[in-house]
Design an enzyme around this catalytic site. Structure first.
Site, mmCIF file in Angstrom:
data_model
loop_
_atom_site.group_PDB
_atom_site.id
_atom_site.type_symbol
_atom_site.label_atom_id
_atom_site.label_comp_id
_atom_site.label_asym_id
_atom_site.label_seq_id
_atom_site.Cartn_x
_atom_site.Cartn_y
_atom_site.Cartn_z
ATOM 1 N N HIS A 306 40.595 -37.233 -81.084
ATOM 2 C CA HIS A 306 41.333 -36.338 -81.964
ATOM 3 C C HIS A 306 42.393 -37.124 -82.701
ATOM 4 C CE1 HIS A 306 43.637 -32.873 -83.343
ATOM 5 N NE2 HIS A 306 42.530 -32.186 -83.137
ATOM 6 N N ASP A 364 36.099 -28.805 -78.983
ATOM 7 C CA ASP A 364 34.698 -28.567 -79.319
ATOM 8 C C ASP A 364 33.709 -29.028 -78.257
ATOM 9 O OD1 ASP A 364 35.185 -27.377 -81.760
ATOM 10 O OD2 ASP A 364 35.516 -29.319 -82.710
HETATM 11 N N1 CMC Z 1 33.333 -41.722 -80.052
HETATM 12 C C1 CMC Z 1 33.447 -43.075 -80.025
HETATM 13 N N2 CMC Z 1 34.478 -43.748 -80.542
HETATM 14 C C2 CMC Z 1 35.436 -43.018 -81.138
HETATM 15 C C3 CMC Z 1 35.385 -41.616 -81.204
HETATM 16 C C4 CMC Z 1 34.281 -40.958 -80.631
HETATM 17 N N3 CMC Z 1 34.176 -39.643 -80.665
HETATM 18 N N4 CMC Z 1 36.484 -41.154 -81.862
HETATM 19 C C5 CMC Z 1 37.197 -42.226 -82.196
HETATM 20 N N5 CMC Z 1 36.577 -43.372 -81.754
HETATM 21 C C6 CMC Z 1 37.072 -44.746 -81.862
HETATM 22 C C7 CMC Z 1 36.910 -45.287 -83.266
HETATM 23 O O1 CMC Z 1 35.664 -45.961 -83.415
HETATM 24 C C8 CMC Z 1 38.076 -46.217 -83.360
HETATM 25 O O2 CMC Z 1 37.757 -47.397 -82.636
HETATM 26 P P1 CMC Z 1 38.305 -48.840 -83.132
HETATM 27 O O3 CMC Z 1 39.798 -48.757 -83.059
HETATM 28 O O4 CMC Z 1 37.702 -49.820 -82.188
HETATM 29 O O5 CMC Z 1 37.790 -49.015 -84.546
HETATM 30 C C9 CMC Z 1 39.184 -45.501 -82.594
HETATM 31 O O6 CMC Z 1 38.487 -44.692 -81.617
HETATM 32 C C10 CMC Z 1 40.077 -44.617 -83.448
HETATM 33 O O7 CMC Z 1 39.248 -43.761 -84.210
HETATM 34 P P2 CMC Z 1 39.604 -43.171 -85.656
HETATM 35 O O8 CMC Z 1 38.341 -42.793 -86.346
HETATM 36 O O9 CMC Z 1 40.536 -44.123 -86.353
HETATM 37 O O10 CMC Z 1 40.418 -41.894 -85.252
HETATM 38 P P3 CMC Z 1 40.759 -40.686 -86.192
HETATM 39 O O11 CMC Z 1 42.053 -40.130 -85.715
HETATM 40 O O12 CMC Z 1 40.667 -41.057 -87.621
HETATM 41 O O13 CMC Z 1 39.541 -39.668 -85.902
HETATM 42 C C11 CMC Z 1 38.228 -37.868 -85.130
HETATM 43 C C12 CMC Z 1 39.640 -38.495 -85.193
HETATM 44 C C13 CMC Z 1 38.335 -36.480 -84.486
HETATM 45 C C14 CMC Z 1 37.664 -37.686 -86.550
HETATM 46 C C15 CMC Z 1 37.311 -38.803 -84.299
HETATM 47 O O14 CMC Z 1 37.834 -38.981 -82.996
HETATM 48 C C16 CMC Z 1 35.867 -38.298 -84.233
HETATM 49 O O15 CMC Z 1 35.078 -38.575 -85.158
HETATM 50 N N6 CMC Z 1 35.494 -37.535 -83.142
HETATM 51 C C17 CMC Z 1 34.190 -36.948 -83.066
HETATM 52 C C18 CMC Z 1 34.149 -35.673 -83.896
HETATM 53 C C19 CMC Z 1 34.908 -34.532 -83.244
HETATM 54 O O16 CMC Z 1 34.769 -34.256 -82.064
HETATM 55 N N7 CMC Z 1 35.702 -33.815 -84.071
HETATM 56 C C20 CMC Z 1 36.434 -32.621 -83.636
HETATM 57 C C21 CMC Z 1 37.910 -32.754 -83.709
HETATM 58 S S1 CMC Z 1 38.749 -31.416 -82.872
HETATM 59 C C22 CMC Z 1 38.395 -30.022 -83.778
HETATM 60 C C23 CMC Z 1 38.790 -30.050 -85.197
HETATM 61 O O17 CMC Z 1 39.863 -30.557 -85.544
HETATM 62 O O18 CMC Z 1 38.045 -29.523 -86.020
#
Ligand code: CMC
Length: 429
Positions: A306, A364
């Site tokens: 998140h 989720d």
């Molecule tokens: N699985 C594997 N690796 C992950 C995941 C994941 N679900 N989420 C983040 N990472 C890794 C990412 O690869 C990165 O690694 P590194 O630093 O080595 O490059 C690190 O963790 C930070 O990730 P980020 O993409 O910079 O984080 P963010 O804050 O931009 O993204 C997120 C947040 C929710 C988009 C992301 O965690 C994600 O894509 N999760 C899966 C989708 C999901 O479950 N979304 C629902 C969110 S809650 C409900 C809502 O808000 O709608």
């Protein structure tokens, strides 16, 4: 007391900017005068360090895993309150008295029917259209059907539009579902509570009586409560940005619905359940964990991670418990998807990759299991999220419209394209 300031040094010039304090949470550097003083913009794609507004509705402490609606912790509201009471709280700032709640309940209940002509509007969609595609269309179309509540400068019209959306969006969502499965639309029933009425509109058919299971209705109500608002997330910011141009409320909420559709946001519960099903058995979990960690593979563990929570999402805890209860009630406690989810959660929470990056299950991760057990197809999951989030979008939109400091949202950019150049005639290219 001396005002706290942040100093910015550029070459031999130093500029001061006030530091503003909220009631809780990080202080912010007020950079509204940055451009006029320095000729510079800030650069923050994804808004990771930017407070785009001030708000008194919802507070998240991502490190603690805390979520407050108007100051009340989400777990207390989940346990003791109801969705309509939470709607009142989000909209008006305080918990209602008994009579205020009864009046609000009555008002919402008596607005649940939609204009009859809306039924014909649905027929324009292909019958295999995704219900979220239908929702983006029909919510926007409310502006055409309820034109008498689109004047954003009239507080009374803003109020009526708000009640209309909270009351009618579940009806529109149920109609989107019925349309997708070829069943007749079911009219709302005023003798049922909000969640029960929604289940009734989704699952009853004219051919036989449908009895809403009160425990399932309670779980549905809880899911609505947990999704009601979540601070300045992508769809809420979309609603605010749309509303900043004085667009009508129905158009703004339709924009929120569209944004919510994405799998990184509201679409994640659909994606999470699909992933759990694809994993299928506990034995295959390590393979998927390895894929999630592999930087050459775009696969991510859906329902994990998140932007704000760097601890357990407090909503996920309530969801996990609700999933267990619902499956119990429905007699599917040995549901293989739940087993995979629990084991995947256990393994990921011990894995260095996830621990280091503070990746925890989010809301989720378990919600899809519950919704599926209740009988919803995955294509409806995000629709249900939109139904629940409508009140949050509206509360945030109303707060913005009433704010005397409101300005049109107009971000700037770091331009990396070509500098000015002369037009080349086509014959010379
Ligand atoms: N699985 C594997 N690796 C992950 C995941 C994941 N679900 N989420 C983040 N990472 C890794 C990412 O690869 C990165 O690694 P590194 O630093 O080595 O490059 C690190 O963790 C930070 O990730 P980020 O993409 O910079 O984080 P963010 O804050 O931009 O993204 C997120 C947040 C929710 C988009 C992301 O965690 C994600 O894509 N999760 C899966 C989708 C999901 O479950 N979304 C629902 C969110 S809650 C409900 C809502 O808000 O709608």
């Amino acid at each position: 007391m001396t005002e706290k300031v942040a100093k910015l040094t550029l070459g031999d010039q130093t500029y001061e900017f006030p530091v503003l304090e909220g009631s809780v949470g990080p202080e912010v550097i007020d950079i509204r005068s940055l451009y006029s003083k320095t000729g510079l913009f800030t650069y923050d794609p994804g808004f990771t360090s930017t407070a785009a507004c001030d708000s008194s509705i919802t507070y998240i402490d991502g490190d603690k895993g805390e979520l407050l609606y108007r100051g009340y912790p989400i777990d207390q509201l989940a346990e003791k309150s109801s969705y309509l009471e939470v709607c009142y709280l989000l909209l008006y700032g305080e918990l209602p008295t008994k009579s205020q709640l009864a009046e609000f309940d009555d008002l919402v209940t008596r607005h649940t029917m939609v204009h009859e002509q809306m039924h014909y509007f649905y027929r324009g969609f292909r019958r295999d259209a995704h219900p979220m595609a239908v929702m983006t269309g029909v919510v926007g179309a409310m502006a055409a059907f309820y034109h008498d509540s689109t004047d954003i400068n009239d507080p009374q019209q803003r109020e009526i539009a708000s009640i209309r959306m909270i009351a009618k969006i579940p009806t529109l969502a149920a109609m989107a579902y019925k349309y997708s499965i070829g069943q007749p639309f079911v009219y709302p029933r005023n003798d049922l509570d909000y969640a029960s009425n929604f289940l009734h509109m989704c699952f009853s058919v004219p051919a036989e009586e449908y009895k809403v299971n009160p425990e399932i209705a309670r779980a549905m109500d809880l899911i609505f409560t947990l999704h009601a608002d979540h601070e300045q997330n992508a769809s809420t910011s979309t609603v605010r940005l749309s509303g900043s141009s004085d667009a009508n409320p129905f158009a703004c909420i339709a924009a929120g619905v569209a944004c919510l559709w994405g799998p990184a946001h509201g679409g994640a519960n659909e994606a999470a359940l699909n992933m759990l099903r694809e994993i299928g058995t506990v034995e295959r979990i390590p393979e998927f964990i390895a894929r999630a960690k592999d930087k050459n593979d775009p696969f991510r563990l859906m329902g994990f991670g998140h932007r704000v929570y760097k601890n357990y999402d407090p909503r996920a805890k309530v969801m996990q418990e609700t999933a267990r209860k619902v499956l119990d009630i429905l007699g599917v406690e040995n549901n293989p998807t739940l087993q995979v989810a629990k084991e995947l959660e256990r393994i990921a929470l011990e894995d260095e990759y996830f621990v280091e990056r503070k990746l925890y299950p989010n809301v989720d991760f378990y919600s899809g299991i519950i919704l599926n057990a209740v009988g919803f197809p995955t294509s409806m999951f995000t629709v249900l999220f939109a139904v629940a989030r409508t009140v949050g979008w509206i509360a945030q939109w109303k707060e913005m419209i009433a704010d005397p400091q409101k300005k049109i949202g107009r971000p700037r950019q770091l331009y990396n394209g070509s500098p000015a150049r002369d037009y080349t005639p086509i014959s010379a290219r």
